[in-house]
Motif scaffolding. Structure first.
Motif, short mmCIF file in Angstrom:
data_model
loop_
_atom_site.label_atom_id
_atom_site.label_comp_id
_atom_site.label_asym_id
_atom_site.label_seq_id
_atom_site.Cartn_x
_atom_site.Cartn_y
_atom_site.Cartn_z
N PRO A 75 0.81 -1.23 0.00
CA PRO A 75 0.00 0.00 0.00
C PRO A 75 0.84 1.27 0.00
N THR A 76 2.01 1.20 0.63
CA THR A 76 2.86 2.40 0.68
C THR A 76 3.36 2.78 -0.71
N VAL A 77 3.83 1.76 -1.43
CA VAL A 77 4.31 2.03 -2.79
C VAL A 77 3.15 2.52 -3.66
N LEU A 78 1.97 1.91 -3.44
CA LEU A 78 0.79 2.33 -4.20
C LEU A 78 0.49 3.80 -3.93
N SER A 79 0.49 4.18 -2.65
CA SER A 79 0.21 5.58 -2.29
C SER A 79 1.22 6.52 -2.95
N ALA A 80 2.48 6.08 -2.95
CA ALA A 80 3.52 6.94 -3.51
C ALA A 80 3.47 7.00 -5.03
N ILE B 73 4.56 10.80 -1.37
CA ILE B 73 3.23 10.90 -0.74
C ILE B 73 2.96 12.34 -0.30
N PHE C 101 0.97 7.40 -7.00
CA PHE C 101 -0.04 8.22 -7.66
C PHE C 101 0.52 9.51 -8.24
N SER D 222 -0.33 2.31 4.94
CA SER D 222 0.86 3.06 4.53
C SER D 222 1.46 3.80 5.73
#
Lengths: 314, 403
Positions: A31-36, B223, A38, B201
């Motif tokens: 999820p962290t990589v996904l968030s980053a 982010i 975007f 996250s």
């Protein structure tokens, strides 16, 4: 003393535990990589769509002349000529004026809230500013069209000038100033509050008045933080779309520095007249979006450079 | 002498600053005053529950009329004219554009007009209800009522007639039921998508990420950059990525609620991550160490001890996100579209409350009254949410001070 006994299993399970933690660490990375990702997605996919109008491979004879696009002073000339230069100039002009209005008001308000009132009143005013910050753009748009344009009409009538129902550069400037005021104020409050109180006390002890201290010590020390707020506010103003589109009027050509005539910003160009969701007229909005992203990045870099320079001279 | 000049200057500055800082308060009051003045007249239960588009019913009455005589209920005032033969009452009302029309102010529950056959669809029936407008009636004795006739005349003509050849009524329309449902759908969908991604996250970045790792630092910065992206750019992301994505995997064709929710999820993601991170940050390390010392794994510690303490922070994140979703307009104009709908389908277009305002304001004749009425709803919800978040934050900082 109790004796702690380790059996064989404990050792095994500790190893096992480490393993589950490692697996969990890897799972949480997803999820962290996904968030980053975007932000990168925005850059890649908007560029992809935004470049398309200029490519003969995509639009053949209909493709837009890039040089004319970035130097043009008329938004659209049929069949396929688009110009964005004047829009960039108008956008910068409108945002610059609105920050000229908003910055002094914001800094004064911040000074008042942080230094000049007893705690209950200062808390009340801070809440008011926070609430103003949370008012959605569309509501500012309704207020802008319903009230600000009337105010502009009234101002125009004082000077004996014509305006298209008050929909004008000035209305856009007012609405934007209202919208960035809370942002700059809130960051300035934080900046002012983090100024070392000893500095102020020293200044007062040296015989400076309170106002002299606020202006020559407090604000000077908080300069960098206030500037950060201004940068954030200007970034907001550049990207603000809904409210601006409702009062800008989308002038067809420019650049126009007349406060009482209609104007066109990058965002109003993207938002207004949106009908089809395919074709050149739709894809060109992605090109405008690209220019907007570029303008925001460049403005941020420039202002941050300025902030460093300003900071150095204190 | 010099001293008094300085004092006067000080006083002047103080005055200027005090007056300037009232501007924020003044603006907030002005916004509220304006939307309340314009919109409060329209704000009613009826507005919230009725459709946006008016439906027109075309009916007739051919049965034998019974001998029942209806009585005018006492709660109806002088302005309602009642036909005791048909059990129906009429009055004059003003529509959103200020034009007068004839309103069915009351219809008895046993009135023969309650359920009538539908002229346009054979075998179907139409329900005549209060608050429908009466457009035209042709009776079996060939007298005609037009909408402009006036309620008194209409009631008299109804009493004189025995059957109806043709009766046309229309629902009031201009309601926002569809947009309210859309907004609720968007809130739920967006949170379902964004909340797990955001919270996990934040947990990774705060609890699990290796310290001093370059890659983690880059992820963090990427982010953070999301917060500075204007909402219209998120809209472009929705149009360029999420609309094609949802069109591939669902029945959707073009903008739809799912692509809108995905776009909103990206918008609220930094809000959720930051808010959760703030909550995780203030949890004392003693908690973690105590749990680890008892033999719990890091995973168990994080999800059973740390996360539990972070719940108020996550709640704030949810509330802030809901506020953001309700207020968002520019992104949704691209990611869904601006077509107002009454029937809400996930794979089709419809408007949230904010985009509803955009739709009725962007046209040639902006509808200030309806826009202001919706603005009141949006403002009330957003402001209450923000105050709750502030309350939670205050409480937390108070607790952490006292513990």
């Amino acid at each position: 003393m109790t004796k702690i006994e380790f059996n064989k299993d404990t050792k095994f399970s500790m190893k096992h535990n480490k393993k589950t933690d490692r697996i969990m660490q890897n799972i949480l990375l997803i999820p962290t990589v996904l968030s980053a990702s975007f932000v990168l997605m925005i850059l890649i996919f908007i560029s992809q769509r935004g470049v398309a109008p200029f490519l003969p491979s995509e639009y053949g004879n209909e493709s837009v002349n890039f040089l004319r696009f970035i130097t043009g002073v008329t938004w659209y000339q049929p069949p396929n000529s688009y110009g964005i230069f004047f829009i960039v100039v108008n956008t910068v002009f409108v945002v610059a004026l609105s920050s000229l209005i908003a910055v002094p008001i914001s800094v004064f308000t911040a000074l008042y809230i942080a230094k000049m009132t007893p705690k209950p009143i200062s808390k009340f005013f801070q809440t008011i500013i926070e609430l103003l910050a949370s008012v959605p753009s569309i509501v500012f748009g309704v207020f802008g069209l319903g009230v600000i344009t009337k105010v502009v009409l009234w101002i125009a009538s004082i000077f004996g000038l014509q305006t298209a129902g008050g929909i004008s550069t000035l209305a856009t400037v007012f609405v934007l100033a209202m919208m960035i005021l809370p942002t700059i104020t809130l960051l300035s409050i934080t900046a002012i509050n983090s100024v070392n109180l000893d500095l102020e006390k020293n200044s007062l002890a040296l015989g400076a008045s309170k106002m002299q201290t606020y202006f020559k010590v407090t604000l000077v020390s908080a300069k960098s933080g206030i500037f950060a707020g201004i940068i954030l506010g200007i970034g907001r103003a550049l990207g603000e779309a809904t409210a601006v589109s409702m009062v800008a009027g989308n002038a067809g050509s420019g650049p126009s520095f007349d406060l009482f005539s209609t104007t066109r910003t990058l965002t109003s160009t993207m938002l207004l007249g949106l009908k089809e969701t395919t074709g050149l007229d739709y894809d060109i909005r992605f090109s405008v979006g690209m220019v907007l992203i570029l303008l925001i990045i460049l403005t941020n870099l420039g202002l941050n450079y300025l902030k460093k320079k300003v900071g150095r001279f204190s | 002498m010099k001293h008094s000049k300085r004092r006067r200057l000080d006083f002047l500055f103080q005055g200027v600053i005090t007056i300037t800082s009232m501007i924020g308060l003044f603006l907030l009051i002005a916004i509220f005053a304006y939307v309340f003045k314009q919109g409060s007249g329209l704000l009613s239960w009826d507005l919230l529950t009725s459709d946006y588009y008016a439906t027109t019913y075309d009916t007739y009455y051919s049965d034998q009329l019974g001998d029942e005589v209806f009585e005018k209920p006492s709660h109806l005032d002088e302005s309602v004219y009642f036909s005791s033969k048909w059990g129906i009452g009429f009055s004059t009302a003003l529509d959103n554009e200020g034009k007068s029309y004839m309103l069915i102010a009351y219809i008895d529950s046993n009135s023969p007009l309650r359920i009538l056959p539908d002229k346009n669809n054979e075998g179907e029936v139409v329900e005549i209800t209060e608050n429908q407008a009466l457009l035209k009636v042709i009776f079996t004795n060939y007298t005609i009522i037009m909408s402009s006739e006036g309620p008194e005349n209409a009631a008299n003509l109804f009493d004189a007639a025995d059957g109806i050849i043709d009766m046309i009524t229309t629902t009031s329309g201009k309601g926002i039921r569809g947009s309210i449902i859309t907004t609720l759908y968007l809130i739920i969908l967006t949170l379902i998508i964004a909340l797990p991604i955001g919270v996990l996250s934040a947990i990774y970045l705060r609890e699990f990420a290796p310290k001093k790792s370059k890659i983690v630092e880059i992820l963090r910065r990427l982010i953070e950059m999301l917060t500075g992206v204007p909402s219209i750019i998120f809209g472009l992301l929705g149009a360029a990525v999420f609309i094609p994505f949802t069109s591939t995997f669902t029945a959707a064709d073009g903008g739809n609620l799912i692509s809108g929710a995905l776009t909103l999820a990206v918008i609220v993601l930094p809000v959720i991550i930051t808010s959760t991170d703030e909550a995780l940050k203030v949890i004392p390390d003693d908690f973690r160490q105590a749990s680890l010392a008892l033999g719990a794994t890091k995973t168990q510690t994080t999800f059973k001890v740390v996360l539990k303490s972070a719940i108020p922070g996550i709640l704030s994140a949810v509330l802030l996100s809901v506020g953001r979703i309700i207020g968002e307009s520019a992104a949704l104009i691209y990611a869904i579209g601006t077509a107002i709908k009454d029937q809400i389908i996930l794979t089709e277009r419809s408007t949230s409350l904010a985009v509803h305002i955009w739709s009725i304001m962007a046209g040639e004749t902006p509808n200030f009254e309806l826009a202001s009425a919706i603005s009141i709803i949006i403002l009330a919800v957003v402001l209450v949410l923000n105050l709750i978040v502030k309350f939670i934050a205050n409480k937390l900082s108070y607790e952490s001070r006292t513990s």
